[in-house]
Design an enzyme around this catalytic site. Sequence first.
Site, PDB file in Angstrom:
ATOM      1  N   GLN A  42       0.806  -1.223   0.000  1.00  0.00           N
ATOM      2  CA  GLN A  42       0.000   0.000   0.000  1.00  0.00           C
ATOM      3  C   GLN A  42       0.841   1.275   0.000  1.00  0.00           C
ATOM      4  O   GLN A  42       0.351   2.323  -0.375  1.00  0.00           O
ATOM      5  CB  GLN A  42      -0.954  -0.014   1.198  1.00  0.00           C
ATOM      6  CG  GLN A  42      -1.956  -1.163   1.125  1.00  0.00           C
ATOM      7  CD  GLN A  42      -2.924  -1.174   2.284  1.00  0.00           C
ATOM      8  OE1 GLN A  42      -2.667  -1.781   3.311  1.00  0.00           O
ATOM      9  NE2 GLN A  42      -4.047  -0.498   2.153  1.00  0.00           N
ATOM     10  N   HIS A  93      -2.000  -4.804 -12.636  1.00  0.00           N
ATOM     11  CA  HIS A  93      -1.562  -4.614 -14.024  1.00  0.00           C
ATOM     12  C   HIS A  93      -2.444  -5.377 -15.014  1.00  0.00           C
ATOM     13  O   HIS A  93      -2.732  -4.890 -16.100  1.00  0.00           O
ATOM     14  CB  HIS A  93      -0.095  -5.050 -14.185  1.00  0.00           C
ATOM     15  CG  HIS A  93       0.837  -4.171 -13.409  1.00  0.00           C
ATOM     16  ND1 HIS A  93       1.968  -4.634 -12.789  1.00  0.00           N
ATOM     17  CD2 HIS A  93       0.793  -2.844 -13.138  1.00  0.00           C
ATOM     18  CE1 HIS A  93       2.570  -3.632 -12.173  1.00  0.00           C
ATOM     19  NE2 HIS A  93       1.877  -2.535 -12.372  1.00  0.00           N
ATOM     20  N   ASP A 138       2.183   1.153  -8.257  1.00  0.00           N
ATOM     21  CA  ASP A 138       3.555   1.174  -8.772  1.00  0.00           C
ATOM     22  C   ASP A 138       4.412   2.204  -8.038  1.00  0.00           C
ATOM     23  O   ASP A 138       5.587   1.985  -7.786  1.00  0.00           O
ATOM     24  CB  ASP A 138       3.571   1.481 -10.274  1.00  0.00           C
ATOM     25  CG  ASP A 138       2.949   0.342 -11.086  1.00  0.00           C
ATOM     26  OD1 ASP A 138       2.554  -0.676 -10.472  1.00  0.00           O
ATOM     27  OD2 ASP A 138       2.861   0.467 -12.322  1.00  0.00           O
ATOM     28  N   HIS A 168       1.433  -9.221   4.479  1.00  0.00           N
ATOM     29  CA  HIS A 168       0.156  -8.483   4.422  1.00  0.00           C
ATOM     30  C   HIS A 168      -0.389  -8.644   2.986  1.00  0.00           C
ATOM     31  O   HIS A 168      -0.319  -7.723   2.172  1.00  0.00           O
ATOM     32  CB  HIS A 168       0.399  -7.017   4.781  1.00  0.00           C
ATOM     33  CG  HIS A 168      -0.837  -6.224   5.105  1.00  0.00           C
ATOM     34  ND1 HIS A 168      -1.009  -5.566   6.302  1.00  0.00           N
ATOM     35  CD2 HIS A 168      -1.959  -5.963   4.394  1.00  0.00           C
ATOM     36  CE1 HIS A 168      -2.174  -4.931   6.298  1.00  0.00           C
ATOM     37  NE2 HIS A 168      -2.771  -5.154   5.149  1.00  0.00           N
ATOM     38  N   ASN A 208      -1.710 -10.746   8.090  1.00  0.00           N
ATOM     39  CA  ASN A 208      -2.767  -9.770   8.295  1.00  0.00           C
ATOM     40  C   ASN A 208      -4.092 -10.306   7.767  1.00  0.00           C
ATOM     41  O   ASN A 208      -4.209 -10.647   6.584  1.00  0.00           O
ATOM     42  CB  ASN A 208      -2.448  -8.474   7.544  1.00  0.00           C
ATOM     43  CG  ASN A 208      -3.524  -7.436   7.759  1.00  0.00           C
ATOM     44  OD1 ASN A 208      -3.667  -6.904   8.853  1.00  0.00           O
ATOM     45  ND2 ASN A 208      -4.321  -7.173   6.727  1.00  0.00           N
ATOM     46  N   GLU A 209      -5.064 -10.384   8.640  1.00  0.00           N
ATOM     47  CA  GLU A 209      -6.444 -10.734   8.273  1.00  0.00           C
ATOM     48  C   GLU A 209      -6.547 -11.811   7.194  1.00  0.00           C
ATOM     49  O   GLU A 209      -7.072 -11.564   6.095  1.00  0.00           O
ATOM     50  CB  GLU A 209      -7.187  -9.487   7.767  1.00  0.00           C
ATOM     51  CG  GLU A 209      -7.306  -8.382   8.767  1.00  0.00           C
ATOM     52  CD  GLU A 209      -8.113  -7.205   8.232  1.00  0.00           C
ATOM     53  OE1 GLU A 209      -8.536  -7.224   7.064  1.00  0.00           O
ATOM     54  OE2 GLU A 209      -8.318  -6.256   8.994  1.00  0.00           O
ATOM     55  N   ASN A 237      -7.885  -6.653  14.488  1.00  0.00           N
ATOM     56  CA  ASN A 237      -8.191  -5.498  13.641  1.00  0.00           C
ATOM     57  C   ASN A 237      -9.690  -5.287  13.743  1.00  0.00           C
ATOM     58  O   ASN A 237     -10.458  -6.242  13.571  1.00  0.00           O
ATOM     59  CB  ASN A 237      -7.863  -5.773  12.167  1.00  0.00           C
ATOM     60  CG  ASN A 237      -6.367  -5.863  11.908  1.00  0.00           C
ATOM     61  OD1 ASN A 237      -5.558  -5.809  12.824  1.00  0.00           O
ATOM     62  ND2 ASN A 237      -5.999  -5.989  10.641  1.00  0.00           N
ATOM     63  N   GLU A 286      -5.169  -2.715  14.089  1.00  0.00           N
ATOM     64  CA  GLU A 286      -5.730  -1.780  13.104  1.00  0.00           C
ATOM     65  C   GLU A 286      -7.085  -1.295  13.574  1.00  0.00           C
ATOM     66  O   GLU A 286      -7.885  -2.088  14.086  1.00  0.00           O
ATOM     67  CB  GLU A 286      -5.945  -2.449  11.736  1.00  0.00           C
ATOM     68  CG  GLU A 286      -4.776  -2.416  10.820  1.00  0.00           C
ATOM     69  CD  GLU A 286      -5.086  -3.000   9.451  1.00  0.00           C
ATOM     70  OE1 GLU A 286      -6.125  -2.660   8.848  1.00  0.00           O
ATOM     71  OE2 GLU A 286      -4.262  -3.820   8.985  1.00  0.00           O
TER      72      GLU A 286
HETATM   73  C1  BGC Z   1      -6.509  -4.024   5.827  1.00  0.00           C
HETATM   74  C2  BGC Z   1      -5.805  -2.768   5.376  1.00  0.00           C
HETATM   75  C3  BGC Z   1      -6.805  -1.844   4.716  1.00  0.00           C
HETATM   76  C4  BGC Z   1      -7.885  -1.506   5.722  1.00  0.00           C
HETATM   77  C5  BGC Z   1      -8.922  -0.527   5.217  1.00  0.00           C
HETATM   78  C6  BGC Z   1      -7.825  -3.742   6.552  1.00  0.00           C
HETATM   79  O1  BGC Z   1      -8.674  -4.809   6.382  1.00  0.00           O
HETATM   80  O2  BGC Z   1      -5.667  -4.769   6.672  1.00  0.00           O
HETATM   81  O3  BGC Z   1      -4.764  -3.129   4.523  1.00  0.00           O
HETATM   82  O4  BGC Z   1      -6.194  -0.705   4.235  1.00  0.00           O
HETATM   83  O5  BGC Z   1      -8.562  -2.681   6.056  1.00  0.00           O
HETATM   84  O6  BGC Z   1      -9.687  -1.046   4.189  1.00  0.00           O
END
Ligand code: BGC
Length: 499
Positions: A43, A63, A76, A146, A190-191, A337, A406
């Site tokens: 990101q 892409h 990019d 992630h 992550n998630e 999160n 998060e």
């Molecule tokens: C993700 C992030 C994302 C955020 C907001 C989370 O589920 O881990 O990468 O930016 O949500 O959408």
Amino acid sequence: MNIPIEKCYGQGYDGGKNVQGEKIDFMNIPETLRFATATAAFQVEGAWNESDKGESVWDDFVHSKPERIVDGSTADEACDSYHLYKRDVEMLVELGVDYYRFSIAWTRLLPTGFPNKISVDGANYYNNLINELIKNNIKPIVTINHWDIPNVFQKIGGWTNVLLVDYFGDYARVVFELFGDRVKEWVTFNEPQIMCLFGYGEQVGIHGLAPDMQFNGIGEYLCLHNVLKAHAKAYHLYNDTFKPTQKGKLGTATYTSWGEPETDSVDDKENAEKFMHFMTGWYSHPIYSKDGDYPPIMRKIINKRSEIQGFKMSRLPAFTTEEIKYIKGTFDYMGINYYTGGVADTSRFNQTKVPSFENDMGFTSRQKVEWEKLIITWIRIYPEGFRKVINWMVKQYGNHEIYILENGFASERGINDDRRIKCYTNYLKSLLEAISDGCNVTLYTAWSLMDNFEWRSGYLNRMGLFEVDFNSPNKTRVPRKSASFYKELIKSRKLKINL
Ligand code: BGC
């Protein structure tokens, strides 16, 4: 711990309505709660093919299927943190955070995906970032993956292939060897629920994610099954080989969403609980519960439905007894999160999408109209759900140390983000109430440090404490009002709640 609401006189806080001398309510923040902010490699880093970096599934997705990204953009360049990491650290210093959570791009470190080649430039980049953080008294929290796995693995089915468990273990070993002397907080994945559900199963709305496999009702379960094994592999590797000398902690970031009953009826309450087990328990139960394995309700429903549908074996793969033991207890903290909640909607439920995760769950999830709507379609703000989710995790799995990895708010462009401040205030109030309830939360992470490539939404919605001008050559970062709010919160250790 009881955190009462107290009153004090305003200090001229410049991000909200309080002015000098106005009487305001506040909650004291316990000393045990530390603050962080976060990003993820894909990101923010940009430099997608610089030096010897390999291609990730996300590079390929943006892409080859630009139409799948709402504004047709790519990552990019993104925030160009690959070149501008020193500016990122300056921003973290300005905020006064204790921790910065970022992720490593697997293909930047291992261009082929395998440890047969370790990129010197890739390793330098992460070493420089880590050193710069430490020099500035900010502790790194590193997510090992992630979502951006090497694209080459798609040739063998990505996470549906059990080989990735070993591949991930090999990659994690390199990461621990190179950075473990300075990194003391690890997040394996992550998630995974979101990555597996929307990358390997359903493709709904904004959620369609790489690698876009669309193997509904099977792919998502295989994916998560292998991710759980890979997580456990990394945990045991760290625990047995690195922890004795490196002395860090390792856990994982679970996606949570609060399942709110629509009414007080028994059916609605049951559906809400089912929602919690399908969305959160699917990944959490095998790791945190005393018994291990998937939530019994998932096992029962999916086994039964698979049989009725004529499958010879359950679409929810089985673990052996050894595997259950191997995965159970593989955490040093529970990582959460949280953004939103959902209610079970049986009226919109499409019975014909068979097999699918949604069909197994028996309903679709909907957000209540009274919850505040944001620009990003999947989030409606439900701060009270935060306290409820934390308490649910504790009730289900025990009162372990909890890291919030998060939590955040999506807006349009602009630095006057009073709504974000209000939202953070309400989330944090809910979090402090969970601490008052006795939950042992020791870390709060605001998503995100700065605007970045928001997956399928591209750059349309903004989640940063800092606004990024993606058109400027140096991706200028400017603090939003919410950055002053967060800074003031961390410094004063008081949450003002009548903004
Ligand atoms: C993700 C992030 C994302 C955020 C907001 C989370 O589920 O881990 O990468 O930016 O949500 O959408």
